[in-house]
Design a protein around this motif. Sequence first.
Motif, PDB file in Angstrom:
ATOM      1  N   VAL A 177      34.490 -72.110  24.117  1.00 51.02           N
ATOM      2  CA  VAL A 177      34.576 -70.718  24.532  1.00 51.02           C
ATOM      3  C   VAL A 177      33.893 -69.991  23.309  1.00 51.02           C
ATOM      4  CG1 VAL A 177      35.717 -68.566  25.108  1.00 51.02           C
ATOM      5  CG2 VAL A 177      36.461 -70.729  25.830  1.00 51.02           C
ATOM      6  N   HIS A 178      33.074 -69.225  23.805  1.00 51.69           N
ATOM      7  CA  HIS A 178      32.231 -68.589  22.460  1.00 51.69           C
ATOM      8  C   HIS A 178      31.960 -67.042  23.006  1.00 51.69           C
ATOM      9  CE1 HIS A 178      28.093 -68.368  20.199  1.00 51.69           C
ATOM     10  NE2 HIS A 178      28.708 -67.560  19.740  1.00 51.69           N
ATOM     11  N   LEU A 179      32.443 -66.220  21.890  1.00 47.41           N
ATOM     12  CA  LEU A 179      32.560 -64.879  22.247  1.00 47.41           C
ATOM     13  C   LEU A 179      31.610 -64.063  21.297  1.00 47.41           C
ATOM     14  CD1 LEU A 179      36.351 -64.038  22.555  1.00 47.41           C
ATOM     15  CD2 LEU A 179      34.548 -64.638  24.323  1.00 47.41           C
ATOM     16  N   ARG A 180      30.809 -63.136  21.786  1.00 50.00           N
ATOM     17  CA  ARG A 180      29.785 -62.460  20.897  1.00 50.00           C
ATOM     18  C   ARG A 180      29.446 -61.131  21.171  1.00 50.00           C
ATOM     19  NH1 ARG A 180      24.214 -62.200  21.482  1.00 50.00           N
ATOM     20  NH2 ARG A 180      23.010 -61.773  19.479  1.00 50.00           N
ATOM     21  N   PRO A 181      29.554 -60.046  20.452  1.00 45.15           N
ATOM     22  CA  PRO A 181      28.963 -58.748  20.783  1.00 45.15           C
ATOM     23  C   PRO A 181      27.135 -58.918  20.885  1.00 45.15           C
ATOM     24  CG  PRO A 181      30.548 -58.677  18.862  1.00 45.15           C
ATOM     25  CD  PRO A 181      30.293 -60.050  19.158  1.00 45.15           C
ATOM     26  N   SER A 182      26.705 -58.166  21.835  1.00 45.54           N
ATOM     27  CA  SER A 182      25.292 -57.988  21.697  1.00 45.54           C
ATOM     28  C   SER A 182      24.967 -57.267  20.470  1.00 45.54           C
ATOM     29  CB  SER A 182      24.808 -57.281  22.989  1.00 45.54           C
ATOM     30  OG  SER A 182      23.555 -56.948  22.935  1.00 45.54           O
ATOM     31  N   ASN A 220      21.748 -55.651  20.081  1.00 42.85           N
ATOM     32  CA  ASN A 220      21.059 -54.422  20.844  1.00 42.85           C
ATOM     33  C   ASN A 220      21.380 -53.904  21.791  1.00 42.85           C
ATOM     34  OD1 ASN A 220      20.145 -56.456  22.518  1.00 42.85           O
ATOM     35  ND2 ASN A 220      18.502 -57.127  21.120  1.00 42.85           N
ATOM     36  N   ALA A 221      22.450 -53.895  22.481  1.00 41.69           N
ATOM     37  CA  ALA A 221      22.994 -53.293  23.616  1.00 41.69           C
ATOM     38  C   ALA A 221      24.537 -53.274  23.558  1.00 41.69           C
ATOM     39  CB  ALA A 221      22.504 -53.809  24.740  1.00 41.69           C
ATOM     40  N   PRO A 222      25.282 -52.415  24.186  1.00 37.18           N
ATOM     41  CA  PRO A 222      26.644 -52.169  24.241  1.00 37.18           C
ATOM     42  C   PRO A 222      27.226 -52.955  25.352  1.00 37.18           C
ATOM     43  CG  PRO A 222      25.920 -50.440  25.609  1.00 37.18           C
ATOM     44  CD  PRO A 222      24.277 -51.068  24.992  1.00 37.18           C
ATOM     45  N   GLU A 223      27.199 -54.436  25.090  1.00 42.16           N
ATOM     46  CA  GLU A 223      27.535 -55.533  25.767  1.00 42.16           C
ATOM     47  C   GLU A 223      28.173 -56.599  24.970  1.00 42.16           C
ATOM     48  OE1 GLU A 223      23.597 -55.593  28.599  1.00 42.16           O
ATOM     49  OE2 GLU A 223      23.947 -57.239  27.303  1.00 42.16           O
ATOM     50  N   PHE A 224      29.244 -57.299  25.777  1.00 40.92           N
ATOM     51  CA  PHE A 224      29.970 -58.240  25.035  1.00 40.92           C
ATOM     52  C   PHE A 224      29.713 -59.623  25.889  1.00 40.92           C
ATOM     53  CE2 PHE A 224      33.507 -60.662  23.599  1.00 40.92           C
ATOM     54  CZ  PHE A 224      33.799 -60.285  22.506  1.00 40.92           C
ATOM     55  N   ARG A 225      29.397 -60.622  25.236  1.00 45.47           N
ATOM     56  CA  ARG A 225      29.082 -61.784  25.893  1.00 45.47           C
ATOM     57  C   ARG A 225      30.059 -63.063  25.648  1.00 45.47           C
ATOM     58  NH1 ARG A 225      24.018 -62.194  28.443  1.00 45.47           N
ATOM     59  NH2 ARG A 225      22.775 -60.250  28.140  1.00 45.47           N
ATOM     60  N   CYS A 226      30.268 -63.520  26.858  1.00 44.38           N
ATOM     61  CA  CYS A 226      31.209 -64.821  26.671  1.00 44.38           C
ATOM     62  C   CYS A 226      30.298 -66.090  27.429  1.00 44.38           C
ATOM     63  CB  CYS A 226      32.403 -64.521  27.593  1.00 44.38           C
ATOM     64  SG  CYS A 226      33.664 -65.838  27.800  1.00 44.38           S
ATOM     65  N   TYR A 227      30.560 -67.142  26.553  1.00 43.43           N
ATOM     66  CA  TYR A 227      29.726 -68.374  26.823  1.00 43.43           C
ATOM     67  C   TYR A 227      30.839 -69.377  26.924  1.00 43.43           C
ATOM     68  CZ  TYR A 227      25.886 -65.871  24.624  1.00 43.43           C
ATOM     69  OH  TYR A 227      25.034 -65.025  24.378  1.00 43.43           O
ATOM     70  N   VAL A 228      30.624 -70.369  27.871  1.00 45.18           N
ATOM     71  CA  VAL A 228      31.775 -71.200  28.106  1.00 45.18           C
ATOM     72  C   VAL A 228      31.043 -72.571  28.401  1.00 45.18           C
ATOM     73  CG1 VAL A 228      33.570 -72.365  29.674  1.00 45.18           C
ATOM     74  CG2 VAL A 228      33.528 -69.822  29.144  1.00 45.18           C
ATOM     75  N   GLU A 229      31.617 -73.772  27.881  1.00 42.95           N
ATOM     76  CA  GLU A 229      30.998 -75.229  28.074  1.00 42.95           C
ATOM     77  C   GLU A 229      32.288 -76.114  28.340  1.00 42.95           C
ATOM     78  OE1 GLU A 229      28.911 -78.434  25.527  1.00 42.95           O
ATOM     79  OE2 GLU A 229      28.170 -76.652  25.442  1.00 42.95           O
ATOM     80  N   ALA A 230      32.345 -76.723  29.480  1.00 46.23           N
ATOM     81  CA  ALA A 230      33.293 -77.761  29.869  1.00 46.23           C
ATOM     82  C   ALA A 230      32.577 -78.956  30.475  1.00 46.23           C
ATOM     83  CB  ALA A 230      34.134 -77.167  30.831  1.00 46.23           C
TER      84      ALA A 230
END
Length: 464
Positions: A425-430, A432-442
Amino acid sequence: MAPKFGTSGLRGLVVELTPELVADYTRAFIRACPTGGTVMVGQDYRPSSPDIAEVVLRTIAAEGITAVDLGTLPTPALALASLTAGAAAIMVTGSHIPADRNGLKFYVPTGEITKHDEGAILSALGQPPAETAPGRIEVRTDAGARYVERYTTAFGDAALAGLRIGVYEHSSVAREILKETLTALGATVVPLGFSDTFIPVDTEAVDPETRALFRGWCAEHGLDALVSTDGDADRPMVTDASGEVIPGDILGALTSRSLGARVLCVPVSANSMIRQMPDFERIVATKIGSPFVIAAMEAQLAADPTAPVAGYEPNGGYLLGFTAQGPAGLLAPLMTRDCLLPIIAPLAAAKAAGLSLADLVAALPPRFTAADRLTEIPTEKAKDFIATLRDDPGPRDAFFAPTGRITSVDLTDGLRLSFADGTVVHLRPSGNAPEFRCYVEADSKQAAAEVLALYLDKLAARLR
């Protein structure tokens, strides 16, 4: 959001991208960075882009150099034109973000601006207009054709023969170029979903309604694939015949293998299955963002100028660092995010192997990713949340308790956690935009989707 500037360019609300602000950043870029005496300007289909482009063109000319108006065209087509001419470039686009926002992307004659260039531009802000004889403004209309020619020459007129490919046109600046290129490569093209209004397509976060639309189109029209891009066309989107969206880092791996790349530079968030593929000798993990991928590619080429180096991002944007051999001809390097190559190469590889695109993907090592984002999340709030999880094991263990024991913590970019069952699970604020991204690998598609949904809900409860 207040306008923000970084190596991905300037972005902000249209109402805050005033003519004065746009002119200030344009002047700063010209004075801080090499231009070759010419700056080429392109734009996307946002309703605010023509007015902003006009300010950019007038400001360039007022600085005493030549401004070249290339009109509406894909960002990689603008980059190809500027690199070929030894000129700088500015793209008026907000990429995938909504139409109430826009921005500028900057290119020096050798490619995208670097972190060093970014600092120099910021230091050059606030200077008065030049007191010099104005330069001229030229209009050119051939850049799109040169971009198409790059791929028709390398792949040939039969590379996609017999394939029936849908093109989701929406408001992509590449919609005409996509149709033209695929047709020239032998495909039967079915245009779908044209829009006169701007649609903010994010190739990493395709919503369920759009996915359902894709499945319906593929079934209704008997498609072998459906393709599209984000607004400024530096990110591809591809589905298989069932309408299933193929993640950008899968397209990147397939493209790299088909072109003979041996060294890959990819963000830390890219699918790790490439480490199980025998096709690649070296994998270099970077922070997220094309400038970091490019810097890693340049470092690899500095160590070995003949190395077959390529890079890509999970959004699908592909960067070619060596002269590759296509089915019909050579393909020169283009070290900026490109949409056409990762659309064409996997489709051509599947056809050449006598496989469907789904079969080609299914033969890859079984690691699956899923990604999405929360919008309208204040950047400082997002950063504070990440800092809490990063610095304090107690809140971190509590937040991620549903997924089990954490086995490693990667702070390359944001917070990337590996778990005992193999989930990531990878969490990261953008940036250059007011966004919060979540990446998952399984290890399964269903598991990746379920974990993504779980943490998007948890994040929404904490950040909204």
